[in-house]
Scaffold this motif. Structure first.
Motif, PDB file in Angstrom:
ATOM      1  N   ASP A 157      -9.353   4.235   3.871  1.00 40.23           N
ATOM      2  CA  ASP A 157      -8.198   3.080   3.698  1.00 40.23           C
ATOM      3  C   ASP A 157      -8.283   2.726   2.318  1.00 40.23           C
ATOM      4  O   ASP A 157      -7.269   2.282   1.728  1.00 40.23           O
ATOM      5  CB  ASP A 157      -8.253   2.341   5.024  1.00 40.23           C
ATOM      6  N   ILE A 158      -9.531   2.178   1.848  1.00 38.19           N
ATOM      7  CA  ILE A 158      -9.413   1.599   0.664  1.00 38.19           C
ATOM      8  C   ILE A 158      -9.267   2.410  -0.621  1.00 38.19           C
ATOM      9  O   ILE A 158      -8.623   2.184  -1.419  1.00 38.19           O
ATOM     10  CB  ILE A 158     -11.138   1.135   0.314  1.00 38.19           C
ATOM     11  N   LEU A 159      -9.728   3.537  -0.579  1.00 39.93           N
ATOM     12  CA  LEU A 159      -9.447   4.674  -1.519  1.00 39.93           C
ATOM     13  C   LEU A 159      -8.030   4.938  -1.591  1.00 39.93           C
ATOM     14  O   LEU A 159      -7.628   5.236  -2.959  1.00 39.93           O
ATOM     15  CB  LEU A 159     -10.544   5.872  -1.377  1.00 39.93           C
ATOM     16  N   GLU A 160      -7.347   4.928  -0.483  1.00 44.81           N
ATOM     17  CA  GLU A 160      -5.895   5.405  -0.440  1.00 44.81           C
ATOM     18  C   GLU A 160      -5.110   4.123  -1.274  1.00 44.81           C
ATOM     19  O   GLU A 160      -3.818   4.492  -1.588  1.00 44.81           O
ATOM     20  CB  GLU A 160      -5.369   5.693   0.718  1.00 44.81           C
ATOM     21  N   ARG A 161      -5.700   3.065  -1.118  1.00 45.49           N
ATOM     22  CA  ARG A 161      -4.558   1.946  -1.558  1.00 45.49           C
ATOM     23  C   ARG A 161      -4.503   1.851  -3.305  1.00 45.49           C
ATOM     24  O   ARG A 161      -5.182   2.620  -3.817  1.00 45.49           O
ATOM     25  CB  ARG A 161      -5.267   0.401  -1.232  1.00 45.49           C
ATOM     26  N   ARG A 162      -3.342   1.374  -3.497  1.00 48.25           N
ATOM     27  CA  ARG A 162      -3.017   1.211  -4.809  1.00 48.25           C
ATOM     28  C   ARG A 162      -2.723  -0.096  -5.441  1.00 48.25           C
ATOM     29  O   ARG A 162      -1.987  -0.849  -4.961  1.00 48.25           O
ATOM     30  CB  ARG A 162      -1.908   2.072  -5.171  1.00 48.25           C
ATOM     31  N   GLU A 163      -3.358  -0.413  -6.595  1.00 48.11           N
ATOM     32  CA  GLU A 163      -3.069  -1.553  -7.198  1.00 48.11           C
ATOM     33  C   GLU A 163      -1.726  -1.405  -8.171  1.00 48.11           C
ATOM     34  O   GLU A 163      -1.867  -1.074  -9.148  1.00 48.11           O
ATOM     35  CB  GLU A 163      -4.240  -2.242  -8.049  1.00 48.11           C
ATOM     36  N   TYR A 164      -0.647  -2.215  -7.878  1.00 50.87           N
ATOM     37  CA  TYR A 164       0.412  -2.215  -8.763  1.00 50.87           C
ATOM     38  C   TYR A 164       0.216  -3.350  -9.892  1.00 50.87           C
ATOM     39  O   TYR A 164      -0.551  -4.427  -9.684  1.00 50.87           O
ATOM     40  CB  TYR A 164       1.471  -2.539  -7.758  1.00 50.87           C
ATOM     41  N   GLY A 174      -5.434  -7.367   6.358  1.00 57.23           N
ATOM     42  CA  GLY A 174      -4.055  -7.712   5.887  1.00 57.23           C
ATOM     43  C   GLY A 174      -2.918  -7.146   6.773  1.00 57.23           C
ATOM     44  O   GLY A 174      -1.918  -6.845   6.656  1.00 57.23           O
ATOM     45  N   VAL A 175      -3.499  -6.453   7.858  1.00 54.47           N
ATOM     46  CA  VAL A 175      -2.462  -5.837   8.962  1.00 54.47           C
ATOM     47  C   VAL A 175      -1.859  -6.613   9.967  1.00 54.47           C
ATOM     48  O   VAL A 175      -2.865  -7.177  10.674  1.00 54.47           O
ATOM     49  CB  VAL A 175      -3.279  -4.641   9.564  1.00 54.47           C
ATOM     50  N   ILE A 176      -0.750  -6.655   9.842  1.00 52.81           N
ATOM     51  CA  ILE A 176       0.091  -7.551  10.927  1.00 52.81           C
ATOM     52  C   ILE A 176       1.212  -6.461  11.331  1.00 52.81           C
ATOM     53  O   ILE A 176       2.118  -5.910  10.583  1.00 52.81           O
ATOM     54  CB  ILE A 176       0.790  -8.657  10.304  1.00 52.81           C
ATOM     55  N   ARG A 177       1.218  -6.133  12.519  1.00 46.59           N
ATOM     56  CA  ARG A 177       2.238  -5.182  13.151  1.00 46.59           C
ATOM     57  C   ARG A 177       3.625  -5.668  12.698  1.00 46.59           C
ATOM     58  O   ARG A 177       4.030  -6.864  13.236  1.00 46.59           O
ATOM     59  CB  ARG A 177       1.978  -5.074  14.533  1.00 46.59           C
ATOM     60  N   PRO A 178       4.566  -4.851  12.650  1.00 45.37           N
ATOM     61  CA  PRO A 178       6.067  -5.115  12.289  1.00 45.37           C
ATOM     62  C   PRO A 178       6.463  -5.773  13.766  1.00 45.37           C
ATOM     63  O   PRO A 178       7.421  -6.676  13.600  1.00 45.37           O
ATOM     64  CB  PRO A 178       6.800  -3.843  12.262  1.00 45.37           C
ATOM     65  N   MET A 179       6.223  -5.155  14.981  1.00 46.86           N
ATOM     66  CA  MET A 179       6.633  -5.794  15.950  1.00 46.86           C
ATOM     67  C   MET A 179       6.366  -7.160  16.328  1.00 46.86           C
ATOM     68  O   MET A 179       7.194  -7.725  17.197  1.00 46.86           O
ATOM     69  CB  MET A 179       6.056  -4.881  17.346  1.00 46.86           C
ATOM     70  N   VAL A 180       5.351  -7.713  15.519  1.00 43.79           N
ATOM     71  CA  VAL A 180       5.108  -9.042  15.789  1.00 43.79           C
ATOM     72  C   VAL A 180       6.188 -10.244  15.337  1.00 43.79           C
ATOM     73  O   VAL A 180       6.448 -11.167  16.049  1.00 43.79           O
ATOM     74  CB  VAL A 180       3.856  -9.567  15.202  1.00 43.79           C
ATOM     75  N   ALA A 181       7.007  -9.603  14.239  1.00 40.50           N
ATOM     76  CA  ALA A 181       8.035 -10.327  13.620  1.00 40.50           C
ATOM     77  C   ALA A 181       8.988 -10.375  14.620  1.00 40.50           C
ATOM     78  O   ALA A 181       9.618 -11.551  14.912  1.00 40.50           O
ATOM     79  CB  ALA A 181       8.315  -9.749  12.429  1.00 40.50           C
ATOM     80  N   PHE A 236       6.370  -9.529   7.492  1.00 42.45           N
ATOM     81  CA  PHE A 236       7.215  -8.822   6.406  1.00 42.45           C
ATOM     82  C   PHE A 236       6.312  -8.609   5.428  1.00 42.45           C
ATOM     83  O   PHE A 236       6.350  -7.451   4.928  1.00 42.45           O
ATOM     84  CB  PHE A 236       8.410  -9.479   6.312  1.00 42.45           C
ATOM     85  N   GLY A 237       5.722  -9.523   4.900  1.00 45.46           N
ATOM     86  CA  GLY A 237       4.641  -9.438   3.725  1.00 45.46           C
ATOM     87  C   GLY A 237       3.726  -8.323   3.999  1.00 45.46           C
ATOM     88  O   GLY A 237       3.595  -7.296   3.031  1.00 45.46           O
ATOM     89  N   SER A 238       2.966  -8.164   5.227  1.00 48.60           N
ATOM     90  CA  SER A 238       2.068  -7.187   5.508  1.00 48.60           C
ATOM     91  C   SER A 238       2.497  -5.892   5.569  1.00 48.60           C
ATOM     92  O   SER A 238       2.102  -4.905   5.301  1.00 48.60           O
ATOM     93  CB  SER A 238       1.421  -7.754   6.674  1.00 48.60           C
ATOM     94  N   THR A 239       3.972  -5.744   6.418  1.00 49.50           N
ATOM     95  CA  THR A 239       4.514  -4.399   6.467  1.00 49.50           C
ATOM     96  C   THR A 239       4.999  -3.776   5.209  1.00 49.50           C
ATOM     97  O   THR A 239       4.820  -2.639   4.981  1.00 49.50           O
ATOM     98  CB  THR A 239       5.863  -4.837   7.363  1.00 49.50           C
ATOM     99  N   LEU A 240       5.294  -4.884   4.320  1.00 48.75           N
ATOM    100  CA  LEU A 240       5.818  -4.160   2.858  1.00 48.75           C
ATOM    101  C   LEU A 240       4.547  -3.756   2.304  1.00 48.75           C
ATOM    102  O   LEU A 240       4.569  -2.571   1.567  1.00 48.75           O
ATOM    103  CB  LEU A 240       6.297  -5.491   1.957  1.00 48.75           C
ATOM    104  N   GLY A 241       3.470  -4.371   2.178  1.00 46.84           N
ATOM    105  CA  GLY A 241       2.194  -4.192   1.643  1.00 46.84           C
ATOM    106  C   GLY A 241       1.663  -2.444   2.368  1.00 46.84           C
ATOM    107  O   GLY A 241       1.195  -1.901   1.676  1.00 46.84           O
ATOM    108  N   GLN A 242       1.712  -2.591   3.578  1.00 49.39           N
ATOM    109  CA  GLN A 242       1.270  -1.132   4.373  1.00 49.39           C
ATOM    110  C   GLN A 242       2.063  -0.079   3.798  1.00 49.39           C
ATOM    111  O   GLN A 242       1.594   0.958   3.678  1.00 49.39           O
ATOM    112  CB  GLN A 242       1.251  -1.563   5.976  1.00 49.39           C
ATOM    113  N   MET A 243       3.468  -0.203   3.636  1.00 45.32           N
ATOM    114  CA  MET A 243       4.277   0.646   3.418  1.00 45.32           C
ATOM    115  C   MET A 243       3.967   1.202   2.076  1.00 45.32           C
ATOM    116  O   MET A 243       4.044   2.530   1.902  1.00 45.32           O
ATOM    117  CB  MET A 243       5.757   0.232   3.476  1.00 45.32           C
ATOM    118  N   LEU A 244       3.553   0.405   1.120  1.00 44.17           N
ATOM    119  CA  LEU A 244       3.581   0.915  -0.247  1.00 44.17           C
ATOM    120  C   LEU A 244       2.041   1.063  -0.591  1.00 44.17           C
ATOM    121  O   LEU A 244       1.599   1.214  -1.805  1.00 44.17           O
ATOM    122  CB  LEU A 244       4.248  -0.212  -1.227  1.00 44.17           C
ATOM    123  N   ARG A 245       1.148   0.939   0.213  1.00 43.67           N
ATOM    124  CA  ARG A 245      -0.373   1.008   0.236  1.00 43.67           C
ATOM    125  C   ARG A 245      -0.906   0.313  -0.886  1.00 43.67           C
ATOM    126  O   ARG A 245      -1.559   0.584  -1.796  1.00 43.67           O
ATOM    127  CB  ARG A 245      -0.727   2.588   0.100  1.00 43.67           C
TER     128      ARG A 245
END
Length: 597
Positions: free
Chosen positions: A3-10, A107-114, A144-153
């Motif tokens: 998971d760490i290796l797949e993340r990208r720093e923008y 930093g994982v919050i499920r979208p369903m929570v919102a 929403f912030g967490s979901t956006l971060g997860q989508m864009l890795r």
């Protein structure tokens, strides 16, 4: 690891755009959430479908009469169904779940929570639950912030920044407090305060506030006619003594609130018979009975919902009986604990404001009666009490000061407010180590940091921390000769295995001793277990070193003059001993590393 290796720093520009988008969505989310509250409120209390609702004005009596006590019960059934079946994280006051996601769930919050949090909290508040809006909107924005971060890795730190930006933006929009939203994110959520983390949150809170003002207007949350002229004068310092007393007593009240809150929660979860439905129905039946009695004998529900109409009455001194204010304080405290403790969903910021306003008002009235020549203006004590309560209960002292001033747009009491908050926070800390946010996590065994501090050791360069006592040995060196070398050179900590101009292995002193003990004299060092390592330059920072070692699963880092991996270029070695020593030296500056806020 994957998971760490797949993340990208923008880059900073992309992060700024993501923060802007997060702020826009948080602002829109605040509008939708408040609209849901209005809709459910009118539906539950009047049986009408309408979005017209002003929380600062007392509502008319419900046509249901005494049957109004069953309105919170109906809401309770729906809330429990939503929480149990779709998002258990939506139960409670929200902010601790956001903190837990940042520190313990990558930093994982499920979208369903919102979605569930919006519906469950709107129903809780709309049906008369004694809870606030800040916890839900913080959890909604952060989801929403967490979901956006997860989508864009995005990288972990950027994902957490987006979570803080969403939470701060939501609070800024719903309360029209851009600075308060920013400080809330800093004091409660961010674990790093720097330009790279502050700027995105600032962008989010500013954009969310703008959206909120488009929907709700630019007016402050409360208006205080009595304080339109400057209240505190430098030629009247004895008044400050009264605020010291308010701070002390407000700290005691804050500790009582926290203890009562979790005491009632324990009562329902551990000792009360029945399932989740029975527990929450019971709690909300009691809450409904309480505000029904208030309506029958006083003409207003007072403690239902966010309670802003009551706060406004206290600020304008429409309610000016000290005894009645203390009764309202006790009823609001119990009603809030019952609503959330029995299984409801909502925030504690608004109840904290209510409790502080009631106590501050009663305190100011009593002080004025005993010292009529002191120049006491009770609404000033109400404002200071509101800030002192929020600071003591939540542990966010700066947020309490700034948000209270932003919500009233009155800066004439900034000195008394600051004194009250500081003392209230300190007294509560002495009586109850954990805030209402951190206690929930501490009971899970999830400890939150006690303070934000500079990680000075992260700024040290490799050349400052490396071990320079190393020796080069050939791969053909026998284990017997290695034993003699270890004995003859007691200060040598590392052994570089070199073959001509090539570095082929690395042994720590401990690894060399292990090889001597476990292997026969006929074997050489080439057959010993070499440690994995990475190559770093002399000027690389400590933080970057340990990140690279973690990603490469390396046991050591070889420090070289340039990138070329040649024995002659190696100037030092960094291993576990050097890492531990560096971290320990940094900890000497800040000996208290954990505990409640």
């Amino acid at each position: 690891m994957s998971d760490i290796l797949e993340r990208r720093e923008y880059g900073p520009f992309v992060l700024a755009l993501l923060s802007f988008l997060t702020g826009i969505i948080a602002g829109c989310g605040a509008f939708l959430f408040r609209s849901l509250i209005a809709c459910f409120h009118n539906l539950f209390f009047y049986g009408t479908f309408s979005f017209s609702y002003d929380a600062n004005i007392h509502m008319a009596p419900s046509p249901w009469g005494a049957l109004i006590i069953f309105v919170p019960v109906i809401g309770a059934v729906i809330v429990v169904y939503l929480v149990r079946n779709f998002a258990p994280e939506a139960k409670g006051h929200g902010v601790p779940e956001v903190m837990d996601a940042i520190y313990y769930n990558s930093g994982v919050i499920r979208p369903m929570v919102a979605v569930v949090k919006s519906l469950a909290s709107a129903i809780s508040i709309g049906s008369g639950g004694s809870v606030g809006r800040e916890g839900p909107i913080a959890q909604i924005g952060s989801a929403f912030g967490s979901t956006l971060g997860q989508m864009l890795r995005v990288s972990l730190w950027q994902c957490n920044v987006l979570i803080a930006a969403g939470a701060g933006g939501g609070i800024a929009a719903t309360f029209n407090t851009p600075l308060g939203g920013l400080l809330f994110a800093v004091e409660i959520l961010l674990y790093e305060v720097s330009v790279r983390t502050l700027v995105p949150v600032i962008i989010a809170t500013a954009s969310a506030t703008y959206i909120g003002q488009l929907f709700f207007g630019t007016y402050p949350a409360f208006k205080i006619p009595a304080l339109e002229s400057p209240f505190f004068h430098l030629d009247n310092p004895p008044v400050l003594i009264a605020y010291i007393g308010l701070g002390i007593t407000m700290g005691v009240v804050s500790a009582i609130f926290i203890r009562t809150f979790y005491g009632i929660e324990d009562l329902f979860e551990r000792r009360f018979p029945g399932n989740d439905y029975v527990r929450h129905i019971t709690g909300m039946f009691i809450v409904g009975f309480m505000f029904m009695i208030l309506m029958r004998y006083t003409g207003h529900y007072y403690i239902e919902g966010v309670g802003y109409a009551t706060i406004q009455d206290i600020l304008t001194m429409t309610l000016h009986g000290a005894g009645f204010l203390l009764i309202l304080l006790a009823m609001k405290l119990v009603a809030t604990a019952l609503t959330i403790g029995s299984g409801g969903s909502g925030g504690i910021f608004s109840p904290s404001l209510f409790i502080g306003a009631a106590f501050g008002g009663a305190y100011g009235i009593v002080i004025n009666q005993f010292f009529p020549n002191m120049g006491i203006i009770a609404p000033a004590f109400v404002v200071a009490g509101m800030a002192g309560s929020v600071g003591g209960v939540t542990g966010a002292a700066l947020t309490a000061i700034v948000m209270t001033l932003e919500m009233t747009l009155d800066y004439s009491v900034v000195i008394p407010v600051t004194i009250t908050v500081a003392i209230s926070f300190g007294v509560r800390k002495l009586l109850c180590r954990e805030s209402i946010y951190t206690m929930k996590l501490a009971r899970r065994g999830h400890v939150m940091p006690d303070a934000l501090h500079s990680t000075l050791h992260n700024l040290r360069r490799a050349e400052e921390i490396m071990e320079t006592r190393f020796t080069a040995i050939p791969p053909g060196l026998s284990i017997h000769k290695l034993a003699e070398l270890v004995q003859d050179e007691p200060d040598t900590q590392w052994f570089l295995i070199t073959d001509a101009e090539e570095l082929v292995g690395l042994l720590s002193r401990e690894a060399a001793l292990e090889a001597v003990v476990s292997r026969s004299g006929a074997e050489n060092v080439e057959s010993a277990s070499s440690l994995s390592f990475i190559i770093v330059r002399e000027d690389i920072l400590f933080y970057n070193i340990i990140v690279r070692m973690h990603l490469a699963n390396a046991a050591a880092a070889l420090v070289v003059r340039d990138e070329a991996l040649q024995p002659g270029n190696v100037v030092g070695v960094i291993g576990n001993t050097q890492i531990t020593k560096t971290v320990a030296q940094g900890a000497e500056f800040f000996p208290v590393l954990s505990g409640g806020r």
